[in-house]
Design a protein around this motif. Structure first.
Motif, short mmCIF file in Angstrom:
data_model
loop_
_atom_site.label_atom_id
_atom_site.label_comp_id
_atom_site.label_asym_id
_atom_site.label_seq_id
_atom_site.Cartn_x
_atom_site.Cartn_y
_atom_site.Cartn_z
N GLY A 45 3.57 -21.88 -46.96
CA GLY A 45 2.81 -20.65 -46.70
C GLY A 45 3.67 -19.39 -46.66
N GLY A 46 4.68 -19.35 -47.51
CA GLY A 46 5.53 -18.16 -47.58
C GLY A 46 6.76 -18.26 -46.69
N TYR A 47 6.82 -19.31 -45.85
CA TYR A 47 8.01 -19.55 -45.03
C TYR A 47 8.90 -20.56 -45.74
CZ TYR A 47 5.72 -17.02 -41.27
OH TYR A 47 5.12 -16.04 -40.52
N PHE A 48 10.10 -20.14 -46.08
CA PHE A 48 11.01 -21.03 -46.82
C PHE A 48 11.95 -21.73 -45.84
CE2 PHE A 48 11.30 -17.45 -50.26
CZ PHE A 48 9.92 -17.51 -50.44
N THR A 49 12.17 -23.03 -46.10
CA THR A 49 13.19 -23.75 -45.34
C THR A 49 14.24 -24.24 -46.33
OG1 THR A 49 11.47 -24.42 -43.80
CG2 THR A 49 13.60 -25.55 -43.62
N MET A 50 15.44 -23.67 -46.21
CA MET A 50 16.53 -24.03 -47.10
C MET A 50 17.24 -25.25 -46.52
SD MET A 50 15.54 -21.37 -48.63
CE MET A 50 16.45 -21.44 -50.15
N GLN A 51 17.35 -26.31 -47.35
CA GLN A 51 17.93 -27.57 -46.90
C GLN A 51 19.44 -27.62 -47.22
OE1 GLN A 51 15.54 -30.15 -45.53
NE2 GLN A 51 14.50 -28.19 -45.39
N ASP A 52 20.08 -28.72 -46.78
CA ASP A 52 21.52 -28.89 -47.07
C ASP A 52 21.79 -28.79 -48.58
OD1 ASP A 52 21.76 -29.32 -44.41
OD2 ASP A 52 22.53 -31.37 -44.54
N GLY A 53 20.86 -29.32 -49.36
CA GLY A 53 21.01 -29.29 -50.82
C GLY A 53 21.19 -27.88 -51.35
N TRP A 54 20.49 -26.94 -50.74
CA TRP A 54 20.61 -25.54 -51.15
C TRP A 54 22.01 -25.01 -50.85
CZ3 TRP A 54 21.59 -21.50 -47.67
CH2 TRP A 54 21.58 -20.21 -48.22
N ALA A 55 22.51 -25.33 -49.66
CA ALA A 55 23.82 -24.81 -49.24
C ALA A 55 24.95 -25.34 -50.12
CB ALA A 55 24.08 -25.16 -47.78
N LYS A 56 24.73 -26.51 -50.73
CA LYS A 56 25.78 -27.12 -51.55
C LYS A 56 25.75 -26.63 -52.99
CE LYS A 56 26.00 -31.46 -48.98
NZ LYS A 56 25.19 -32.67 -48.90
N THR A 105 17.08 -20.99 -56.77
CA THR A 105 16.21 -21.71 -55.83
C THR A 105 15.33 -20.75 -55.03
OG1 THR A 105 17.83 -23.48 -55.64
CG2 THR A 105 16.21 -23.33 -53.88
N ILE A 106 15.90 -19.64 -54.62
CA ILE A 106 15.13 -18.66 -53.84
C ILE A 106 14.01 -18.06 -54.69
CG2 ILE A 106 15.27 -16.44 -52.65
CD1 ILE A 106 18.08 -17.21 -51.78
N ASN A 124 12.72 -11.60 -42.94
CA ASN A 124 12.47 -12.29 -41.67
C ASN A 124 13.33 -13.55 -41.56
OD1 ASN A 124 11.33 -13.02 -39.22
ND2 ASN A 124 9.53 -13.97 -40.17
N ILE A 125 14.64 -13.35 -41.70
CA ILE A 125 15.59 -14.47 -41.72
C ILE A 125 15.91 -14.94 -40.31
CG2 ILE A 125 17.93 -15.18 -42.40
CD1 ILE A 125 17.78 -12.94 -44.57
N ASP A 126 15.80 -16.24 -40.09
CA ASP A 126 16.20 -16.83 -38.81
C ASP A 126 17.72 -17.02 -38.87
OD1 ASP A 126 16.82 -18.42 -36.67
OD2 ASP A 126 15.20 -19.86 -37.01
N VAL A 127 18.44 -15.97 -38.47
CA VAL A 127 19.89 -15.93 -38.64
C VAL A 127 20.57 -17.08 -37.89
CG1 VAL A 127 21.97 -14.56 -38.23
CG2 VAL A 127 19.89 -13.46 -39.07
N ARG A 170 7.59 -14.69 -46.28
CA ARG A 170 7.20 -14.34 -44.91
C ARG A 170 8.30 -14.69 -43.92
NH1 ARG A 170 1.34 -16.51 -43.73
NH2 ARG A 170 1.49 -15.00 -42.02
N GLY A 171 9.19 -15.57 -44.33
CA GLY A 171 10.29 -15.92 -43.44
C GLY A 171 11.22 -16.92 -44.12
N VAL A 172 12.50 -16.90 -43.71
CA VAL A 172 13.46 -17.85 -44.27
C VAL A 172 14.23 -18.50 -43.13
CG1 VAL A 172 15.33 -18.19 -45.94
CG2 VAL A 172 13.76 -16.27 -46.24
N GLU A 173 14.29 -19.83 -43.16
CA GLU A 173 15.09 -20.51 -42.15
C GLU A 173 15.87 -21.64 -42.80
OE1 GLU A 173 12.73 -22.50 -39.20
OE2 GLU A 173 11.82 -23.81 -40.67
N ARG A 174 16.83 -22.16 -42.04
CA ARG A 174 17.69 -23.24 -42.52
C ARG A 174 17.29 -24.48 -41.78
NH1 ARG A 174 20.53 -26.65 -44.27
NH2 ARG A 174 22.76 -26.62 -44.64
N GLY A 175 17.10 -25.59 -42.52
CA GLY A 175 16.75 -26.85 -41.86
C GLY A 175 17.21 -28.02 -42.70
N GLN A 176 16.98 -29.21 -42.17
CA GLN A 176 17.31 -30.41 -42.94
C GLN A 176 16.26 -31.45 -42.64
OE1 GLN A 176 18.80 -30.92 -45.46
NE2 GLN A 176 19.45 -33.04 -45.58
#
Ligand SMILES: [Zn+2]
Lengths: 229, 444
Positions: free
Chosen positions: B119-130, B139-140, B42-45, B102-108
């Motif tokens: 609650g099962g929804y992951f928010t990947m931050q800038d730190g992850w992308a680097k 990390t995942i 359930n990736i927020d592309v 339950r879902g993956v999104e990108r945020g900062q």
């Protein structure tokens, strides 16, 4: 059928046979000439290749090509590799093709914490595989420096920064001239006060001083096996 | 330069053979795989920068790479039931991940974090992308474990000790996020079959480095042994792995000292190496040229004592004179500034009876024990006094051992000092030494 016709046909067949014979001979001749030419071309190509290899050995490959290969290989770290041995051979070849400018370039990449992390790891690996004085110095200075190339102190809390330096320590320990490896590690031991890295340096030196000890990689793997088996 | 142009041409041809450059799809993710990953997780592309199959500069492609590594990474299955054990089934990372996501999104929105799980929804931050690819995959896996209700506690050791952020797990066996992340790295390193050699090497080093950072009971430790000198000083006895082994000792007067390389006999000016790993059969004195004692080689006899010790995440080397001490300045590779001693110095020890932590303890001529704190270069009175009948004090496996002047070794227990059950003889000196032929693994 008239006799004349027989003669005619015989003549035609004879000519055909002769033509075939002649063709065969000519083809043979052509083949011989072609083979000879091929051999000459092959010899020329071999010489050219040897010259090219000698040139690569002396001057490295052009920077543009090196960068392209380097970037491609770094991208491969994120991919499944069904033939890791071939990848290893490819990295070794790339390291062999590097010149001193490329070594300098890689040193800048590893010393810049804003560089792409996979590229930095590959750069340390290539400097390890290069195994010449310039690459050894690059690894040594990377571990000894307290600051990044941009003048900031490297962040001890980022484990990737520590891991890269530990990787460089292993590269130094693997230098083919053991005495040089030991003295380089010895120098680093007086520069590095981070406990983890200092331990890695001591461990690597001890392995070089006492050959029968397990090397650091083997020690790591033995310990990690205990965790996951 | 002609040579260059020529070699460039030849190499381009060779290059085409050994690098799949000419294949334009090289490194791209199959569209069908990408679509499946987007659906399964359930990736927020859009939040990752839109669908991208080839360009790893785009965060979507980074995430697709990570999931592909998790799905298609293989682990060597020879051997027994190693895959049944463990926190995550090694043959099934992908499905396990899927079940915990339950879902993956990108945020900062939480800049100090690399990623977080709500609650099962992951928010990947800038730190992850680097991060490196390995770090992103780790990390995942880490975040997925949080879905199962595994949380962190405050760090009681390591670089994050004392910070308010809860960043550590109790130990490996808890099987928390740090545990499953560690397990993944260890598996890639030890059993990984189809990973890039650099990815594998990073996994090994990452596992080793993290083993002492994020667990309140560190997983891997430098092995420690006890080294004791016989009463006639004719031999050393090494207590390692529950056994005593005889070792040669340099026949020179002096005090046994722990070093980063093992042990030396230090006569106040020079240090002579004690061979821990073998007996050479020769009784020649071998000057110690490897440990930090070499820093003293050209020094005068005003140095009264010298210690190497660890405190926190750093190693320290300090020399002591009559009324001052000097710490070694590692970054500059020379001795640092003197610190005045507010007492008359008698001797140094890396342990003090009643203190389970090693450090630098300074004993005054009147027997008071001071503690030197290398982080701020302060000297404080511990309030403890050095026992008149005590010769040496060490810390071994979290316990104080005391060598008495009469040669007996006592161990500090809840009910006071009792003879150490492992001691077989009478001794004239006692230290602990690091042993570098393997690690102590603390799994339980
Ligand atoms: Zn976490």
């Amino acid at each position: 059928m008239k006799k004349k016709h027989y003669i005619f046909f015989a003549a035609v067949i004879g000519m055909a046979l002769f033509a075939q014979y002649d063709m065969g001979k000519r083809l043979d001749r052509i083949r011989t000439v072609r083979d000879a030419k091929n051999a000459a071309v092959r010899a020329q190509e071999a010489t050219a290749k040897a010259q090219a290899e000698a040139a690569v050995k002396a001057f490295g490959i052009p920077t543009e090509e090196f960068v392209a290969k380097f970037k491609t290989e770094a991208g491969q770290i994120a991919k499944i590799q069904n033939n890791p041995e071939a990848v290893q051979a490819r990295m070794q070849k790339l390291a062999d093709e590097m010149n001193s400018r490329h070594v300098e370039g890689l040193y800048e990449i590893i010393s810049d914490d804003k560089s792409n992390a996979d590229e930095r790891a590959l750069a340390v690996e290539l400097l390890t595989l290069k195994n010449n004085t310039a690459s050894l110095m690059a690894l040594q200075n990377f571990v000894a420096n307290t600051k990044n190339i941009n003048g900031e102190k490297w962040d001890h809390k980022k484990e990737f920064e520590t891991v890269l330096r530990a990787q460089a320590v292993e590269g130094i320990a693997g230098y083919p001239e053991k005495e040089i490896a030991i003295s380089t590690l010895n120098y680093l031991q007086q520069r590095v006060d981070q406990k983890f890295l200092n331990d890695r340096i001591s461990r690597a030196s001890m392995n070089l001083l006492y050959n029968d000890n397990k090397n650091v990689t083997q020690q790591d793997e033995e310990a990690l096996k205990k965790l996951v088996e | 330069m002609k040579l260059f142009v020529f070699s460039f041409f030849i190499s381009l041809n060779l290059m085409a053979q050994d690098m799949p450059y000419l294949d334009t799809d090289f490194g791209c993710t199959e569209r069908a795989d990408a679509e499946r990953y987007v659906q399964d997780f359930n990736i927020d592309v859009q939040s990752f920068g839109g669908m991208e199959l080839c360009n790893s500069q785009v965060d979507t492609k980074k995430l697709l790479n990570d999931l592909e590594l998790l799905e298609k990474g293989r682990f060597d299955a020879d051997g027994s039931n190693k895959f049944i054990k463990g926190f995550v089934p090694a043959t099934n990372y992908y499905n396990w991940m899927k079940g915990e996501t339950r879902g993956v999104e990108r945020g900062q929105d939480v800049p100090y974090a690399t990623a977080y799980n709500s609650g099962g929804y992951f928010t990947m931050q800038d730190g992850w992308a680097k991060l490196s690819t390995l770090g992103r995959v780790g990390t995942i896996v880490h975040e997925a474990r949080h879905t199962g209700g595994y949380y962190h506690i405050q760090c009681q050791q390591g670089p994050y000790q004392g910070t308010s952020v809860s960043g550590c797990d109790r130990d490996y066996n808890y099987g928390g996020s740090h545990g499953v992340e560690m397990e993944y790295y260890a598996r890639v390193s030890v059993h990984g079959k189809n990973f890039h050699p650099v990815y594998k090497k990073m996994a090994r080093l990452m596992a080793i480095a993290r083993s002492n950072i994020f667990f309140n009971t560190p997983i891997l430790k430098t092995r420690e042994a006890v080294l004791a000198l016989s009463q006639d000083r004719g031999r050393a006895e090494l207590f390692d792995n529950g056994q005593w082994i005889n070792r040669e000792v340099p026949s020179v007067a002096g005090r046994l000292k722990r070093t980063s390389f093992g042990a030396v006999v230090f006569d106040g000016v020079r240090a002579f190496a004690v061979e821990l790993y073998q007996n050479s059969g020769f009784r020649d004195l071998v000057s110690d040229t490897y440990s930090y004692y070499k820093l003293l080689r050209e020094n005068d006899s005003s140095v009264k004592d010298f210690e190497e010790f660890d405190s926190g995440v750093k190693r320290y080397v300090v020399r002591m004179m009559e009324n001052k001490l000097t710490p070694y300045d590692f970054p500059n590779g020379k001795w640092g500034r003197d610190v005045a001693l507010p007492f008359s110095f008698a001797k140094a020890s890396t342990a003090a009876l009643g203190k389970a932590q090693t450090g630098l303890y300074l004993v005054s001529t009147s027997g008071e024990i001071y503690n030197y704190q290398p982080q701020n270069q302060r000297i404080t009175n511990t309030g403890l006094t050095w026992g008149l009948d005590h010769k040496e004090v060490i810390v071994y496996k979290g316990q104080n051992l005391v060598l008495m002047n009469n040669g007996q070794i006592f161990a500090s227990t809840a009910s006071g000092l009792e003879p150490w059950s492992e001691a077989k003889n009478l001794y004239s000196d006692l230290v602990t030494t690091p042993v570098y032929d393997g690690f102590e693994v603390i799994k339980e």
